[in-house]
Design a protein around this motif. Structure first.
Motif, PDB file in Angstrom:
ATOM      1  N   THR A 142      30.783  96.519  30.174  1.00  0.00           N
ATOM      2  CA  THR A 142      30.955  97.402  31.636  1.00  0.00           C
ATOM      3  C   THR A 142      31.293  96.306  32.359  1.00  0.00           C
ATOM      4  O   THR A 142      30.267  95.578  33.313  1.00  0.00           O
ATOM      5  CB  THR A 142      30.608  98.471  32.103  1.00  0.00           C
ATOM      6  N   PRO A 143      31.947  95.340  32.507  1.00  0.00           N
ATOM      7  CA  PRO A 143      32.234  94.295  33.452  1.00  0.00           C
ATOM      8  C   PRO A 143      31.791  94.348  35.373  1.00  0.00           C
ATOM      9  O   PRO A 143      31.823  95.358  35.079  1.00  0.00           O
ATOM     10  CB  PRO A 143      33.257  92.933  33.064  1.00  0.00           C
ATOM     11  N   GLN A 144      30.543  93.282  35.845  1.00  0.00           N
ATOM     12  CA  GLN A 144      30.136  94.127  36.808  1.00  0.00           C
ATOM     13  C   GLN A 144      31.690  93.337  38.245  1.00  0.00           C
ATOM     14  O   GLN A 144      31.252  93.900  39.210  1.00  0.00           O
ATOM     15  CB  GLN A 144      29.268  93.179  37.595  1.00  0.00           C
ATOM     16  N   GLY A 145      32.478  92.239  37.311  1.00  0.00           N
ATOM     17  CA  GLY A 145      33.614  92.093  38.227  1.00  0.00           C
ATOM     18  C   GLY A 145      33.038  90.971  39.094  1.00  0.00           C
ATOM     19  O   GLY A 145      34.299  90.206  40.300  1.00  0.00           O
ATOM     20  N   LEU A 188      43.500  84.878  42.130  1.00  0.00           N
ATOM     21  CA  LEU A 188      44.110  83.976  41.436  1.00  0.00           C
ATOM     22  C   LEU A 188      45.050  84.101  40.380  1.00  0.00           C
ATOM     23  O   LEU A 188      44.825  84.883  39.497  1.00  0.00           O
ATOM     24  CB  LEU A 188      42.764  83.344  40.961  1.00  0.00           C
ATOM     25  N   SER A 189      45.589  83.202  39.733  1.00  0.00           N
ATOM     26  CA  SER A 189      46.409  83.201  38.855  1.00  0.00           C
ATOM     27  C   SER A 189      44.866  82.975  37.088  1.00  0.00           C
ATOM     28  O   SER A 189      44.293  81.940  37.290  1.00  0.00           O
ATOM     29  CB  SER A 189      47.431  82.302  38.763  1.00  0.00           C
ATOM     30  N   SER A 190      46.138  83.344  36.286  1.00  0.00           N
ATOM     31  CA  SER A 190      45.256  83.242  34.951  1.00  0.00           C
ATOM     32  C   SER A 190      44.813  81.875  34.441  1.00  0.00           C
ATOM     33  O   SER A 190      44.145  81.791  33.694  1.00  0.00           O
ATOM     34  CB  SER A 190      45.602  84.479  34.045  1.00  0.00           C
ATOM     35  N   SER A 191      46.399  81.609  34.761  1.00  0.00           N
ATOM     36  CA  SER A 191      46.419  79.813  34.601  1.00  0.00           C
ATOM     37  C   SER A 191      45.375  79.137  35.616  1.00  0.00           C
ATOM     38  O   SER A 191      45.581  77.981  35.173  1.00  0.00           O
ATOM     39  CB  SER A 191      47.215  79.624  33.884  1.00  0.00           C
ATOM     40  N   ASN A 192      44.406  79.418  36.489  1.00  0.00           N
ATOM     41  CA  ASN A 192      44.317  78.547  37.621  1.00  0.00           C
ATOM     42  C   ASN A 192      43.365  77.493  36.697  1.00  0.00           C
ATOM     43  O   ASN A 192      42.697  77.812  35.466  1.00  0.00           O
ATOM     44  CB  ASN A 192      43.397  79.591  38.665  1.00  0.00           C
ATOM     45  N   ALA A 193      43.532  76.629  37.279  1.00  0.00           N
ATOM     46  CA  ALA A 193      42.381  75.498  36.620  1.00  0.00           C
ATOM     47  C   ALA A 193      40.828  75.964  36.476  1.00  0.00           C
ATOM     48  O   ALA A 193      39.873  75.421  35.535  1.00  0.00           O
ATOM     49  CB  ALA A 193      42.801  74.366  36.597  1.00  0.00           C
ATOM     50  N   ARG A 194      40.266  76.950  37.719  1.00  0.00           N
ATOM     51  CA  ARG A 194      39.056  76.567  38.029  1.00  0.00           C
ATOM     52  C   ARG A 194      38.407  78.011  37.381  1.00  0.00           C
ATOM     53  O   ARG A 194      37.615  77.943  36.849  1.00  0.00           O
ATOM     54  CB  ARG A 194      39.009  77.495  39.737  1.00  0.00           C
ATOM     55  N   GLU A 206      40.644  92.402  37.003  1.00  0.00           N
ATOM     56  CA  GLU A 206      39.369  92.707  36.481  1.00  0.00           C
ATOM     57  C   GLU A 206      40.058  92.505  35.226  1.00  0.00           C
ATOM     58  O   GLU A 206      38.973  92.434  34.386  1.00  0.00           O
ATOM     59  CB  GLU A 206      39.935  94.259  36.901  1.00  0.00           C
ATOM     60  N   LYS A 207      41.526  92.228  34.599  1.00  0.00           N
ATOM     61  CA  LYS A 207      40.830  91.162  32.771  1.00  0.00           C
ATOM     62  C   LYS A 207      40.480  90.388  33.405  1.00  0.00           C
ATOM     63  O   LYS A 207      40.080  90.228  32.096  1.00  0.00           O
ATOM     64  CB  LYS A 207      42.672  91.518  32.558  1.00  0.00           C
ATOM     65  N   ASP A 208      40.551  89.086  33.765  1.00  0.00           N
ATOM     66  CA  ASP A 208      40.050  88.225  34.289  1.00  0.00           C
ATOM     67  C   ASP A 208      38.544  88.149  34.281  1.00  0.00           C
ATOM     68  O   ASP A 208      38.117  87.526  33.586  1.00  0.00           O
ATOM     69  CB  ASP A 208      40.470  87.321  34.786  1.00  0.00           C
ATOM     70  N   LEU A 268      35.242  87.167  31.608  1.00  0.00           N
ATOM     71  CA  LEU A 268      34.374  86.219  32.003  1.00  0.00           C
ATOM     72  C   LEU A 268      32.575  86.740  31.489  1.00  0.00           C
ATOM     73  O   LEU A 268      31.764  86.151  31.687  1.00  0.00           O
ATOM     74  CB  LEU A 268      34.056  86.038  33.892  1.00  0.00           C
ATOM     75  N   SER A 269      33.032  88.076  31.024  1.00  0.00           N
ATOM     76  CA  SER A 269      31.781  88.626  30.704  1.00  0.00           C
ATOM     77  C   SER A 269      31.706  89.108  29.580  1.00  0.00           C
ATOM     78  O   SER A 269      32.575  89.061  28.755  1.00  0.00           O
ATOM     79  CB  SER A 269      32.377  90.834  31.716  1.00  0.00           C
ATOM     80  N   GLU A 270      29.819  89.038  29.405  1.00  0.00           N
ATOM     81  CA  GLU A 270      29.686  89.044  28.424  1.00  0.00           C
ATOM     82  C   GLU A 270      29.131  90.841  28.062  1.00  0.00           C
ATOM     83  O   GLU A 270      27.994  91.347  26.772  1.00  0.00           O
ATOM     84  CB  GLU A 270      28.937  88.728  27.431  1.00  0.00           C
ATOM     85  N   THR A 271      29.403  91.644  29.276  1.00  0.00           N
ATOM     86  CA  THR A 271      28.671  93.084  28.787  1.00  0.00           C
ATOM     87  C   THR A 271      29.576  93.880  28.634  1.00  0.00           C
ATOM     88  O   THR A 271      31.004  93.816  28.591  1.00  0.00           O
ATOM     89  CB  THR A 271      28.048  93.801  30.378  1.00  0.00           C
TER      90      THR A 271
END
Length: 258
Positions: free
Chosen positions: A87-90, A7-13, A76-78, A82-85
């Protein structure tokens, strides 16, 4: 099911999911984020998942959990956004929960309720939801605008947010329920927890009322409750923290009721 195109970072979802890191968007949409395998597993079991995002590595690590589930692969960047940790869990689910109304909940004649008045620490809120679930409470009620869908609260609940109702409720509505013993916790209570246990007072329908770490319960709430309850302190500690106090009280009730 793994999507073949990242998915692109600009994807609406994905953009809509990013907005759910803000409380205003959660309130507006009725949706929230749940991160990590444990939370996602419980959200799937509760049929609460609207959409699921995962990095390629997370998809591989959680192949069994995600078998037969539609997953949108993200970078991984996106995932970090979305994460508030630290070490994001992906692995992040967009969730929606249908909660009963207070009238519907009370019609079930609940035996054990938890009411939190102005809880101001999301980690404590999530921990108490987890403890309430473990002790077999019927619901967690919130007075004061606290957000149980804050990322830290969701994480601290360890999936229990999907197991029992968590809904806003004015304290006055709980105090007015006929046949419900309301126990307001305070360090200067007129009765201690051991006395309630010895007297068998916890065997009936009960609502435990807890205040914030910083300010405790308002005077009018304490005064209107059936009892003002203190937890005996045997050692030299000044007090227990809110989550620990809730655990002590809820398990005392759980034992008495069973």
């Amino acid at each position: 099911m793994r999507l073949t195109v990242l998915l692109s970072s600009s994807n609406a979802r994905l953009a809509a999911a990013r907005r759910l890191t803000r409380r205003s968007a959660r309130r507006e949409t009725g949706r929230f984020l749940a991160e990590g395998a444990q939370a996602v597993r419980e959200a799937l079991a509760a049929d609460a998942v609207v959409e699921l995002f995962a990095t390629g590595d997370a998809i591989d690590r959680n192949a069994e959990l995600l078998d037969g589930v539609d997953v949108a692969e993200i970078s991984e960047k996106d995932a970090a956004v979305l994460s508030e940790t630290v070490t994001p869990q992906g692995l992040v689910a967009v969730c929606a929960l249908t909660q009963p109304t207070l009238a519907e909940l009370l019609a079930r004649v609940p035996r054990l309720l938890v009411l939190l008045v102005e809880p101001n620490e999301p980690g404590n809120l999530g921990a108490i939801i987890r403890t309430a679930d473990a002790a077999g409470a019927d619901a967690v009620l919130l007075d004061g605008g606290s957000d149980p869908y804050n990322g830290k609260a969701v994480r601290a609940s360890a999936g229990s947010l999907f197991h029992l109702p968590v809904l806003a409720c004015p304290t006055a509505d709980v105090l007015a329920v006929e046949g419900l013993s309301t126990l307001a916790t305070t360090s200067h209570g007129d009765v201690d927890l051991d006395q309630l246990i010895d007297d068998g007072a916890l065997a009936g329908r009960t609502a435990w009322i807890f205040g914030s770490e910083a300010h405790g319960l308002p005077d009018d709430v304490r005064g209107a409750a059936t009892h003002q309850v203190r937890i005996p302190i045997r050692g030299r500690a000044e007090s227990l923290n809110l989550a620990a106090a809730a655990a002590v009280c809820l398990y005392a009730s759980a034992r008495a009721q069973r």
